[in-house]
Design an enzyme around this catalytic site. Structure first.
Site, PDB file in Angstrom:
ATOM      1  N   ASP A 198       0.711  -1.489  -0.092  1.00 21.60           N
ATOM      2  CA  ASP A 198       0.164  -0.260   0.087  1.00 21.60           C
ATOM      3  C   ASP A 198       1.269   1.794  -0.015  1.00 21.60           C
ATOM      4  O   ASP A 198       2.012   1.507   0.690  1.00 21.60           O
ATOM      5  CB  ASP A 198      -1.233   0.489   1.469  1.00 21.60           C
ATOM      6  CG  ASP A 198      -1.751   1.249   1.124  1.00 21.60           C
ATOM      7  OD1 ASP A 198      -2.874   1.292   0.340  1.00 21.60           O
ATOM      8  OD2 ASP A 198      -1.223   2.096   2.264  1.00 21.60           O
ATOM      9  N   GLU A 253      13.494 -15.973   1.971  1.00 22.85           N
ATOM     10  CA  GLU A 253      12.904 -16.675   2.613  1.00 22.85           C
ATOM     11  C   GLU A 253      11.759 -17.348   2.664  1.00 22.85           C
ATOM     12  O   GLU A 253      10.375 -18.356   2.183  1.00 22.85           O
ATOM     13  CB  GLU A 253      12.718 -15.867   3.985  1.00 22.85           C
ATOM     14  CG  GLU A 253      14.104 -15.668   4.669  1.00 22.85           C
ATOM     15  CD  GLU A 253      13.753 -14.417   5.856  1.00 22.85           C
ATOM     16  OE1 GLU A 253      12.416 -15.001   6.117  1.00 22.85           O
ATOM     17  OE2 GLU A 253      14.346 -14.174   6.385  1.00 22.85           O
TER      18      GLU A 253
HETATM   19  C1  NOJ Z   1      -4.359   3.661  -0.476  1.00 21.57           C
HETATM   20  C2  NOJ Z   1      -5.668   2.931  -0.360  1.00 21.57           C
HETATM   21  O1  NOJ Z   1      -6.336   1.753  -1.333  1.00 21.57           O
HETATM   22  C3  NOJ Z   1      -6.269   3.733   0.076  1.00 21.57           C
HETATM   23  O2  NOJ Z   1      -7.503   2.460   0.286  1.00 21.57           O
HETATM   24  C4  NOJ Z   1      -5.613   4.079   1.488  1.00 21.57           C
HETATM   25  O3  NOJ Z   1      -6.955   4.836   1.798  1.00 21.57           O
HETATM   26  C5  NOJ Z   1      -4.677   4.507   1.464  1.00 21.57           C
HETATM   27  N1  NOJ Z   1      -3.613   4.018   0.816  1.00 21.57           N
HETATM   28  C6  NOJ Z   1      -4.623   4.969   2.845  1.00 21.57           C
HETATM   29  O4  NOJ Z   1      -3.749   3.827   3.343  1.00 21.57           O
END
Ligand code: NOJ
Length: 544
Positions: A198, A253
């Protein structure tokens, strides 16, 4: 080892997919109960959005414990059961890893903010203000307002690229990397097959805290409203060093583990950087958002992006993304004044036949639409309230999955956490299952076609000359050629696909958006409005 190259991925927004305990919130048990559906659909891997303990300000992207499951989504035992069941069905599981930030309720942040001498102080980004009540610089949060929040207890400001409830970790502190890599090990130990990383492009910020350039007028982007260029808060080179080390670790790993980067970048060269280089690889599948950012659905626009990607990505394997839980569904992005159903069908063909690993967002397979809230009081996604009415947040693409005609569309027997789509009683899996003309049947047929066609799964890509409004390309292996022709116009067109002399004239139709005859002659191929056709020719005796 490279299972992901031929896999079709399916994104599950866990809150909205299937509830199994009547609390109105989707959960891991719900996903497990729908595995037979997903297997029959024909997808190979699931990406599940965050299910860890979280105050749910950003619906799970604000994690307060990385090594457990939030009780509203189930338990670790449920996760283990889900992964075993998925593996039994030959499906892989990719989980979401949020490395950029934690929740402000995470015990490490609570400790970090407690005093300037806390052993965890340097795990987050703390700075002095520029004066009384003035933040350290002009950096803005992607979710609106300053990216700095003042903390009374210690008289300093902490940095958050997203909500104030999502303080950024300080990736310049090696202890943070060691901690997060241990989290990766924890989930590898539970058998996960990959990680979607993310907001990976925002791990680092400028050390000198230089101000970001301000835009003359705010821009509404796919993911929100921005009023500055993120020059000093996004895309710093240090992120690639972390990815290189992460790849070394997982290759050592748990070989075969897939890494997917989520980064909205400005150029295809920036995207290519996420693959790394041969002796220092980074992630195998960077999310490619350039397709999703095509401004209008027209053949020239799609052709240009696909050709750019093919030219620049070279031997790297692209990912294919039109939809996810952060952006309006493509049939609505492109559908203003047009046939949205037709667009959903055409894009399904494109997504599932281009070279690369496709990502289906839950509900795409039944042509789910985007339904933003009508009233600010109905908004659940906080960013939708901040920017209302210019930008209404992401609730519109997070409506519960519509399974059947029952009261809550089979999603829950409780009260759904977010109202169902208003068309859920007609647009649902049950209604489309037996219908040969449905979007669901089209997806199933396309997925089956991929399974039976090596050219579709791993063939080369070649854009073909065709009518200006028709995007046509060939996917080829030694023994098989597949041609895809997509009429992106709202009127009929002669496909005008031009082939080299050596190519056959007659092609068998394997799947299409409309009912079709068994074989066609390319020279005289005429396509209906928004018609997409997939044609195949097999060479029985390949030349030596
Ligand atoms: C990207 C994610 O897809 C989104 O939903 C989120 O709000 C932001 N990153 C923050 O983690």
């Amino acid at each position: 080892m490279t299972w992901w190259r031929e896999a079709v991925f399916y994104e599950i927004y866990v809150r909205s997919f299937q509830d199994s305990n009547d609390d109105g919130i989707g959960d891991l048990g719900g996903i497990e109960s729908r595995l037979p559906y997903l297997a029959a659909l024909g997808v190979d891997a699931l990406w599940i959005t965050p299910f860890y303990p979280s105050p749910q300000i950003d619906f799970g992207y604000d994690i307060s414990d990385h090594e457990d499951v939030d009780p509203q989504f189930g338990s670790l035992a449920d996760f283990e059961r889900l992964i075993e069941a998925a593996h039994r069905q030959k499906m892989k599981i990719v989980i979401d890893l949020v490395l950029n930030h934690t929740s402000d309720r995470h015990p490490r942040f609570v400790a970090s903010r407690a005093s300037r001498t806390s052993p965890y102080r340097d795990w987050y980004v703390w700075r002095d203000g520029r004066g009384d009540g003035v933040p350290p610089n002009n950096w803005e949060s992607a979710f609106g307002g300053p990216a700095w929040s003042y903390d009374e207890t210690t008289g300093q400001w902490f940095y958050h690229y997203f909500y104030a409830e999502q303080p950024d970790l300080n990736w310049r502190n090696p202890a943070v990397e060691a901690w997060m890599f241990d989290t990766v090990r924890f989930w590898l130990g539970r058998g996960v097959d990959g990680f979607r990383l993310d907001a990976i492009n925002t791990l680092f910020e400028d050390e000198a805290l230089r101000d970001n350039p301000t835009l003359a007028t705010p821009r509404v982007k796919l993911t929100g409203v921005v009023s500055q260029d993120t020059t000093y808060t996004r895309g710093l080179p240090e992120v690639h060093e972390v990815l290189r080390r992460l790849r070394v670790m997982v290759d050592r790993e748990a070989p075969g583990t897939l890494l997917i980067s989520e980064a909205y970048v400005d150029t295809i060269d920036d995207l290519v950087r996420f693959y790394g280089v041969e002796d220092a690889p980074q992630v195998q599948l960077p999310f490619n958002f350039f397709l999703a950012q095509v401004p209008v659905l027209s053949a020239p626009a799609v052709r240009q992006v696909v050709d750019d990607i093919e030219r620049r990505c070279g031997s790297f394997w692209p990912s294919l993304v039109f939809n996810n839980h952060d952006i309006d569904r493509a049939c609505d992005r492109y559908g203003e004044g047009r046939d949205r159903e037709g667009i959903a069908r055409l894009l399904a063909v494109l997504l599932l036949t281009l070279r690369g690993s496709p990502f289906i967002y839950y509900g795409d397979e039944i042509g789910m639409r985007t339904f933003p809230p009508h009233d600010i009081d109905d908004v659940r996604d906080p960013v939708g309230r901040t920017f209302w009415p210019q930008y209404k947040g992401r609730d519109g693409v997070r409506r519960p999955m519509a399974w059947d005609r029952s009261a809550n569309a089979g999603f829950t027997r409780g009260v759904p956490w977010l109202a169902l789509a208003p068309d859920a009683h007609t647009r649902n899996v049950e209604a489309q299952r037996g219908d040969a003309e449905s979007v669901l049947t089209l997806h199933r047929t396309l997925l089956a076609a991929r399974r039976s066609s090596a050219a579709l799964r791993r063939g080369s890509h070649r854009t073909l000359a065709s009518h200006e409004d028709v995007f046509a390309f060939a996917r080829e292996t030694e023994t098989e050629t597949v041609i895809v022709a997509l009429n992106c116009a709202d009127e009929e067109r002669d496909a005008g696909v031009r082939l080299e002399d050596a190519m056959p004239r007659d092609w068998s139709v394997i799947v299409g958006t409309h009912s079709h005859v068994a074989t066609v002659t390319l020279e005289s191929l005429r396509l209906r409005p928004l018609e997409g056709l997939v044609l195949r020719h097999e060479v029985r005796d390949p030349r030596p």
